[in-house]
Design a protein around this motif. Structure first.
Motif, mmCIF file in Angstrom:
data_model
loop_
_atom_site.group_PDB
_atom_site.id
_atom_site.type_symbol
_atom_site.label_atom_id
_atom_site.label_comp_id
_atom_site.label_asym_id
_atom_site.label_seq_id
_atom_site.Cartn_x
_atom_site.Cartn_y
_atom_site.Cartn_z
ATOM 1 N N PRO A 52 35.932 29.433 -47.179
ATOM 2 C CA PRO A 52 37.024 30.410 -47.309
ATOM 3 C C PRO A 52 36.568 31.707 -47.982
ATOM 4 C CG PRO A 52 37.798 28.228 -47.900
ATOM 5 C CD PRO A 52 36.306 28.132 -47.751
ATOM 6 N N ALA A 53 35.630 31.613 -48.940
ATOM 7 C CA ALA A 53 35.118 32.814 -49.590
ATOM 8 C C ALA A 53 34.383 33.709 -48.594
ATOM 9 C CB ALA A 53 34.190 32.439 -50.738
ATOM 10 N N ALA A 54 33.858 33.108 -47.532
ATOM 11 C CA ALA A 54 33.172 33.879 -46.491
ATOM 12 C C ALA A 54 34.133 34.388 -45.427
ATOM 13 C CB ALA A 54 32.088 33.022 -45.834
ATOM 14 N N GLY A 55 35.423 34.035 -45.560
ATOM 15 C CA GLY A 55 36.425 34.580 -44.652
ATOM 16 C C GLY A 55 36.835 33.693 -43.498
ATOM 17 N N TYR A 56 36.572 32.378 -43.598
ATOM 18 C CA TYR A 56 36.904 31.476 -42.502
ATOM 19 C C TYR A 56 37.819 30.349 -42.981
ATOM 20 C CZ TYR A 56 33.072 33.779 -40.061
ATOM 21 O OH TYR A 56 32.251 34.719 -39.473
ATOM 22 N N GLU A 57 38.658 29.880 -42.066
ATOM 23 C CA GLU A 57 39.535 28.742 -42.361
ATOM 24 C C GLU A 57 38.734 27.450 -42.258
ATOM 25 O OE1 GLU A 57 43.624 26.586 -40.659
ATOM 26 O OE2 GLU A 57 42.771 28.337 -39.630
ATOM 27 N N ILE A 58 39.067 26.483 -43.105
ATOM 28 C CA ILE A 58 38.366 25.201 -43.074
ATOM 29 C C ILE A 58 39.354 24.063 -43.272
ATOM 30 C CG2 ILE A 58 37.810 25.266 -45.555
ATOM 31 C CD1 ILE A 58 35.141 23.840 -44.823
ATOM 32 N N LYS A 59 39.129 22.966 -42.557
ATOM 33 C CA LYS A 59 39.881 21.726 -42.723
ATOM 34 C C LYS A 59 38.951 20.681 -43.336
ATOM 35 C CE LYS A 59 43.555 23.153 -40.281
ATOM 36 N NZ LYS A 59 44.896 23.313 -40.865
ATOM 37 N N GLY A 60 39.470 19.831 -44.192
ATOM 38 C CA GLY A 60 38.651 18.833 -44.864
ATOM 39 C C GLY A 60 38.897 17.426 -44.369
ATOM 40 N N LEU A 61 37.827 16.649 -44.224
ATOM 41 C CA LEU A 61 37.917 15.240 -43.847
ATOM 42 C C LEU A 61 37.582 14.372 -45.071
ATOM 43 C CD1 LEU A 61 35.978 15.221 -40.435
ATOM 44 C CD2 LEU A 61 38.423 15.623 -40.830
ATOM 45 N N PRO A 62 38.160 13.178 -45.169
ATOM 46 C CA PRO A 62 37.922 12.300 -46.328
ATOM 47 C C PRO A 62 36.644 11.478 -46.187
ATOM 48 C CG PRO A 62 39.523 11.277 -44.877
ATOM 49 C CD PRO A 62 39.204 12.635 -44.269
ATOM 50 N N ILE A 63 35.579 12.110 -45.729
ATOM 51 C CA ILE A 63 34.324 11.411 -45.466
ATOM 52 C C ILE A 63 33.377 11.579 -46.640
ATOM 53 C CG2 ILE A 63 33.250 13.380 -44.312
ATOM 54 C CD1 ILE A 63 32.931 9.699 -43.203
ATOM 55 N N SER A 64 32.502 10.616 -46.855
ATOM 56 C CA SER A 64 31.481 10.722 -47.894
ATOM 57 C C SER A 64 30.236 9.991 -47.412
ATOM 58 C CB SER A 64 31.967 10.137 -49.217
ATOM 59 O OG SER A 64 32.244 8.754 -49.084
ATOM 60 N N GLY A 65 29.147 10.165 -48.140
ATOM 61 C CA GLY A 65 27.889 9.557 -47.746
ATOM 62 C C GLY A 65 27.707 8.174 -48.341
ATOM 63 N N PHE A 66 26.651 7.524 -47.922
ATOM 64 C CA PHE A 66 26.317 6.193 -48.418
ATOM 65 C C PHE A 66 25.669 6.320 -49.791
ATOM 66 C CE2 PHE A 66 23.659 2.386 -48.795
ATOM 67 C CZ PHE A 66 24.556 1.400 -48.413
#
Length: 372
Positions: A52-66
């Protein structure tokens, strides 16, 4: 163009993923100002602020790594992946992109997997010389695999590989400062050779320990050192130096804002071997000693470094040996003009300029493959 262009760009987790993603988005926007671009990241990761600081919309997923250190934390991973698949499907259905781009990081896997299930052309951008497991799986269905190193056929289908390089920070290449001006801006002596030590914005403990262990060698070297300690370590470093006779030819800094000027001032750089840093050194032709971080998946920083070392384009010291060997090697190397020139000439041969523009054009071209 007579059709509205819509692109998904997914990935993140580290600056090494986020910067290429934003650079590709900027290049797409420069070529097609009316294009709609949506980012998909991982909830709680740095892309949720940086994008968002770079000027783009973002959606978040509840994913994480192992989590390899605490296996109990992985119990919920299958449920997170299921939720992320479902959310990615809704995002893609609603946004209707013609192409989905993955740059690595947790979110890119479910996003591009769902995109391929939906028949949306996908493009992956692999920054490292040793591909991550997610990108290896995604490449089986990807229309294009953009890579920064040669020899990636061992990970991806050869007929889909495109050698593009990694997008780099433009301020590294576009600084208008001469070496003399850069030296002056850092308060350095123009008559002395300069070694720049950078371990990332947070620093690198191994590099810092190497400096602190060899303060006397630095003092008597006849060489000046600019040392980015990292914000995490800066206060403790300064407290230790206050108790010692700190060398006058050592300039510790918590963070270097103008890395373009710092690179221009340096005759030799000591750095970790992240993919973005490696690409920057190739483009600016800077001699470098790499100390790969051992704390990364698949030890890919060592493989990044070896891609240069094997072509006499860089030197490498292993993390476990850096405390004893690094400073002595740096002092010897920076005083060897022939060695510096050889390293510079060889690393420039590996440069792949305009990577973001090349990738953006390929992304736009893939819109022709999108089902009607």
């Amino acid at each position: 163009m007579d059709k509205e262009l819509r692109f998904i760009i997914s990935g993140g987790g580290t600056g090494g993923h986020i910067f290429p993603a934003v650079s590709i988005a900027n290049a797409i926007r420069a070529l097609c100002p009316e294009a709609k671009i949506l980012f998909v990241g991982a909830q709680g990761r740095m892309e949720m602020q940086r994008v968002p600081a770079a000027g783009y919309e973002i959606k978040g997923l509840p994913i994480s790594g192992f989590d390899r250190k605490n296996l109990l934390k992985n119990i919920g991973l299958p449920f997170k992946l299921l939720r992320s698949w479902a959310m990615a499907w809704r995002i893609l259905r609603n946004f209707r992109p013609q192409v989905a781009v993955g740059v690595g990081g947790y979110a890119s896997y479910p996003t591009l997997q769902v995109a391929s299930w939906m028949g949306i052309p996908t493009l992956i951008q692999e920054q490292n010389s040793f591909a991550g497991k997610a990108n290896i799986r995604l490449a089986k269905k990807a229309a294009r695999c953009c890579v920064a190193f040669e020899g990636m056929e061992r990970f991806f289908p050869a007929d889909r590989i495109m050698l593009t390089g990694n997008p780099v920070r433009k301020q590294m290449l576009e600084t208008a400062l001469t070496r003399e001006q850069a030296i002056a801006s850092l308060g350095l002596d123009p008559e002395k050779k300069t070694v720049l030590i950078v371990g990332g914005s947070l620093g690198a403990r191994t590099l810092n320990e190497a400096v602190m262990t060899h303060l006397d060698d630095i003092r008597h070297s006849g060489v000046q050192f600019v040392w980015q300690t990292g914000k995490y370590y800066y206060e403790s470093v300064m407290a230790q130096l206050a108790q010692l006779p700190a060398p006058d030819n050592l300039k510790p800094m918590d963070f270097i804002t103008d890395m373009g000027a710092a690179y221009r001032a340096a005759d030799l750089v000591i750095s970790r071997a992240g993919a973005s840093s490696v690409s920057e050194f190739c483009l600016i032709g800077k001699p470098v000693i790499m100390v790969p971080s051992p704390n990364v998946t698949e030890d890919h920083q060592t493989k990044n470094a070896m891609a240069l070392v094997s072509k006499q384009a860089a030197l490498m010291v292993r993390d476990a040996e850096a405390k004893d060997q690094l400073i002595a090697l740096a002092i010897d190397t920076v005083k060897d003009e022939a060695k510096l020139q050889t390293l510079s000439q060889n690393v420039l041969k590996l440069a792949l300029p305009d990577s973001a523009d090349v990738i953006a054009r390929e992304v736009i071209a893939l819109t022709n493959n999108h089902p009607k």
